[in-house]
Design a protein around this motif. Structure first.
Motif, PDB file in Angstrom:
ATOM      1  N   TYR A 142       0.836  -1.201   0.000  1.00  0.00           N
ATOM      2  CA  TYR A 142       0.000   0.000   0.000  1.00  0.00           C
ATOM      3  C   TYR A 142       0.872   1.252   0.000  1.00  0.00           C
ATOM      4  CZ  TYR A 142      -3.145   3.636   1.750  1.00  0.00           C
ATOM      5  OH  TYR A 142      -3.851   4.798   1.919  1.00  0.00           O
ATOM      6  N   ARG A 143       0.498   2.237  -0.826  1.00  0.00           N
ATOM      7  CA  ARG A 143       1.171   3.529  -0.847  1.00  0.00           C
ATOM      8  C   ARG A 143       0.152   4.622  -0.609  1.00  0.00           C
ATOM      9  NH1 ARG A 143       4.294   1.157  -5.322  1.00  0.00           N
ATOM     10  NH2 ARG A 143       2.853   2.121  -6.807  1.00  0.00           N
ATOM     11  N   TYR A 144       0.605   5.675   0.060  1.00  0.00           N
ATOM     12  CA  TYR A 144      -0.313   6.771   0.369  1.00  0.00           C
ATOM     13  C   TYR A 144      -0.950   7.284  -0.928  1.00  0.00           C
ATOM     14  CZ  TYR A 144      -2.101  11.257   1.946  1.00  0.00           C
ATOM     15  OH  TYR A 144      -2.922  12.335   2.209  1.00  0.00           O
ATOM     16  N   GLY A 145      -2.260   7.418  -0.908  1.00  0.00           N
ATOM     17  CA  GLY A 145      -2.973   7.886  -2.085  1.00  0.00           C
ATOM     18  C   GLY A 145      -3.693   6.790  -2.825  1.00  0.00           C
ATOM     19  N   ASP A 146      -3.364   5.518  -2.528  1.00  0.00           N
ATOM     20  CA  ASP A 146      -4.064   4.412  -3.168  1.00  0.00           C
ATOM     21  C   ASP A 146      -5.524   4.398  -2.730  1.00  0.00           C
ATOM     22  OD1 ASP A 146      -1.959   3.370  -4.638  1.00  0.00           O
ATOM     23  OD2 ASP A 146      -1.227   2.158  -2.952  1.00  0.00           O
ATOM     24  N   VAL A 178      -2.217  -3.930  -1.983  1.00  0.00           N
ATOM     25  CA  VAL A 178      -3.087  -3.365  -3.016  1.00  0.00           C
ATOM     26  C   VAL A 178      -2.983  -4.203  -4.276  1.00  0.00           C
ATOM     27  CG1 VAL A 178      -3.444  -1.370  -4.523  1.00  0.00           C
ATOM     28  CG2 VAL A 178      -2.954  -1.034  -2.099  1.00  0.00           C
ATOM     29  N   GLU A 179      -4.124  -4.499  -4.868  1.00  0.00           N
ATOM     30  CA  GLU A 179      -4.126  -5.154  -6.180  1.00  0.00           C
ATOM     31  C   GLU A 179      -3.934  -4.080  -7.233  1.00  0.00           C
ATOM     32  OE1 GLU A 179      -6.705  -8.325  -8.864  1.00  0.00           O
ATOM     33  OE2 GLU A 179      -7.513  -7.580  -6.968  1.00  0.00           O
ATOM     34  N   ASP A 180      -2.870  -4.205  -7.988  1.00  0.00           N
ATOM     35  CA  ASP A 180      -2.492  -3.165  -8.928  1.00  0.00           C
ATOM     36  C   ASP A 180      -3.490  -3.085 -10.070  1.00  0.00           C
ATOM     37  OD1 ASP A 180      -0.946  -1.065  -9.619  1.00  0.00           O
ATOM     38  OD2 ASP A 180       0.912  -2.198  -9.844  1.00  0.00           O
ATOM     39  N   THR A 181      -3.541  -1.921 -10.681  1.00  0.00           N
ATOM     40  CA  THR A 181      -4.462  -1.679 -11.790  1.00  0.00           C
ATOM     41  C   THR A 181      -3.718  -1.043 -12.947  1.00  0.00           C
ATOM     42  OG1 THR A 181      -5.034   0.463 -10.841  1.00  0.00           O
ATOM     43  CG2 THR A 181      -6.495  -1.386 -10.325  1.00  0.00           C
ATOM     44  N   HIS A 182      -4.297  -1.216 -14.131  1.00  0.00           N
ATOM     45  CA  HIS A 182      -3.734  -0.575 -15.305  1.00  0.00           C
ATOM     46  C   HIS A 182      -4.063   0.913 -15.283  1.00  0.00           C
ATOM     47  CE1 HIS A 182      -2.073  -3.757 -17.703  1.00  0.00           C
ATOM     48  NE2 HIS A 182      -3.158  -4.503 -17.540  1.00  0.00           N
ATOM     49  N   TYR A 183      -3.086   1.708 -15.647  1.00  0.00           N
ATOM     50  CA  TYR A 183      -3.346   3.131 -15.824  1.00  0.00           C
ATOM     51  C   TYR A 183      -4.197   3.324 -17.072  1.00  0.00           C
ATOM     52  CZ  TYR A 183      -2.630   8.080 -16.651  1.00  0.00           C
ATOM     53  OH  TYR A 183      -2.826   9.408 -16.864  1.00  0.00           O
ATOM     54  N   LYS A 184      -5.210   4.161 -16.963  1.00  0.00           N
ATOM     55  CA  LYS A 184      -6.116   4.382 -18.080  1.00  0.00           C
ATOM     56  C   LYS A 184      -5.787   5.691 -18.779  1.00  0.00           C
ATOM     57  CE  LYS A 184      -8.548   0.772 -17.101  1.00  0.00           C
ATOM     58  NZ  LYS A 184      -9.907   0.940 -16.636  1.00  0.00           N
ATOM     59  N   ALA A 185      -5.443   5.593 -20.037  1.00  0.00           N
ATOM     60  CA  ALA A 185      -5.216   6.793 -20.832  1.00  0.00           C
ATOM     61  C   ALA A 185      -6.542   7.294 -21.367  1.00  0.00           C
ATOM     62  CB  ALA A 185      -4.269   6.496 -21.986  1.00  0.00           C
ATOM     63  N   GLN A 186      -6.680   8.587 -21.492  1.00  0.00           N
ATOM     64  CA  GLN A 186      -7.869   9.176 -22.087  1.00  0.00           C
ATOM     65  C   GLN A 186      -7.496   9.786 -23.429  1.00  0.00           C
ATOM     66  OE1 GLN A 186      -8.837  11.616 -18.503  1.00  0.00           O
ATOM     67  NE2 GLN A 186     -10.893  10.867 -18.858  1.00  0.00           N
TER      68      GLN A 186
END
Length: 378
Positions: A142-146, A178-186
């Motif tokens: 876990y990192r602050y901001g998650d 935390v289960e990591d997630t893909h960064y979503k590009a717009q």
């Protein structure tokens, strides 16, 4: 001993879908209303001619019955104007409703992108992980901001049990996983549509297929990729934006082709977008033939490729490149000198170009759209 199985095609007698009289006429009406740019009376006149020639209706269900059903179902509205000298209601003007506009866009989406598989959400896949909403299956500390919703409680409780034991059980920040997630590009897209007079010249209707592509793309983005933005503009002697709801009413005009004006407006729109991914799609069938001069006058030349106009187009393409805005051009023409112009234009922008007729135009746009969307962010 192995048995060979033969493979092949099975042909069966075509069985037409069991459509009601309304559904049969509604399919035709949707196509006609697109061709007539939303003119209901003209579309109904065409429908009556088709009925007379092909016997689409009978005494049990007439065109008038169909019109009444369109109004009752909320596809048409009738605005009644007062009669002359207080003689009661006058003749009503029929127009399509917002519900009908949406149906037309959805139909265009089905026609052009019908083979697409739908997904629950629209998003841009990238090769990077970060804040997002698509799980990768990988875990990290876990990192602050998650986001709290991404914390894996099972893995976190397991860590707490290992680190603190059952007798003195506690859950601290160091235990959280935390289960990591893909960064979503717009993606922010501007779609430019050429409405110069040549789009209906030479006995070929080029504006209707281009209009269908625009409607399909707008419906695709707003439904499947809701995080994206799509702006639509048209260009003739000048360029101006149009709302999505006005696409069915789009018509060509007695215009030349001011490609520079369209590109400049597109870049102005994209400058205001916060998304890092930006692109321009341009659908055109002819060469640039017009510029707006600093004094407000128009410089026009329809003969060949004018050096001044062409060079201004190249400079604008280079400007878009500096802004990291790729331009994908869909040229609906086969003239060799136009191909050469588009080749140099594309080279100046480092964008893409397709030399195509009207067949497959929508599929090509989508393929390139998907490719741009999935590129890795740098």
């Amino acid at each position: 001993m192995t048995m060979k199985t033969e493979k092949g095609f099975q042909f069966k007698t075509y069985i037409a879908p069991n459509l009601s009289p309304f559904e049969k006429l509604f399919e035709i009406f949707q196509e006609l209303i697109t061709h007539t740019s939303g003119d209901v009376e003209e579309a109904l006149d065409w429908l009556r001619e088709l009925d007379e020639e092909y016997g689409l209706t009978d005494e049990n269900y007439t065109i008038e019955d169909f019109i009444e059903d369109l109004k009752e179902k909320g596809f048409l509205r009738e605005e009644i104007e007062p009669g002359e000298q207080g003689e009661g209601p006058g003749k009503g003007d029929l127009s399509i409703t917002a519900k009908m506009e949406r149906i037309i866009r959805q139909r265009a989406l089905d026609q052009i992108f019908g083979k697409l598989k739908r997904s629950g959400r629209g998003n841009h896949r990238t090769g990077k992980t970060g804040l997002g909403d698509e799980h990768t299956g990988d875990f990290r500390e876990y990192r602050y901001g998650d986001s709290l919703e991404n914390i894996s409680m099972t893995e976190s409780l397991k860590n707490a049990q290992i680190n603190h034991g059952m007798d003195n059980f506690s859950l601290s920040e160091e235990d959280l996983v935390v289960e990591d997630t893909h960064y979503k590009a717009q993606m922010s897209t501007v779609l430019m549509i050429d409405i110069s007079h040549s789009m209906i010249l030479y006995g070929e209707d080029r504006i209707t297929p281009a209009k269908k592509v625009a409607m399909a793309l707008s419906e695709l983005i707003t439904t499947r990729y809701p995080k994206d933005t799509l702006d639509i503009l048209v260009f003739g002697n000048d360029a101006w934006p149009i709302p999505i709801k006005d696409l069915p009413y789009l018509k060509v005009g007695p215009y030349h082709t001011n490609t520079v004006a369209g590109l400049q407006l597109a870049m102005d729109i994209l400058r205001r977008k916060r998304n890092t991914n930006k692109q321009i799609f341009m659908i055109t069938d002819g060469k640039p033939s017009c510029l707006r001069m600093p004094d407000g006058s128009y410089y026009k030349n329809s003969v060949g490729l004018d050096d001044m106009i062409v060079e201004k187009c190249y400079n604008t393409a280079r400007q878009a490149r500096k802004l990291h805005i790729p331009i994908t051009t869909f040229m609906i023409a086969q003239d060799p000198y136009l191909r050469q112009f588009i080749r140099h234009f594309t080279e100046a922008n480092k964008g893409k170009a397709f030399y195509t007729g009207l067949d497959g135009l929508g599929e090509m746009i989508f393929e390139d759209y998907e490719k741009n969307r999935k590129r890795k962010l740098k």
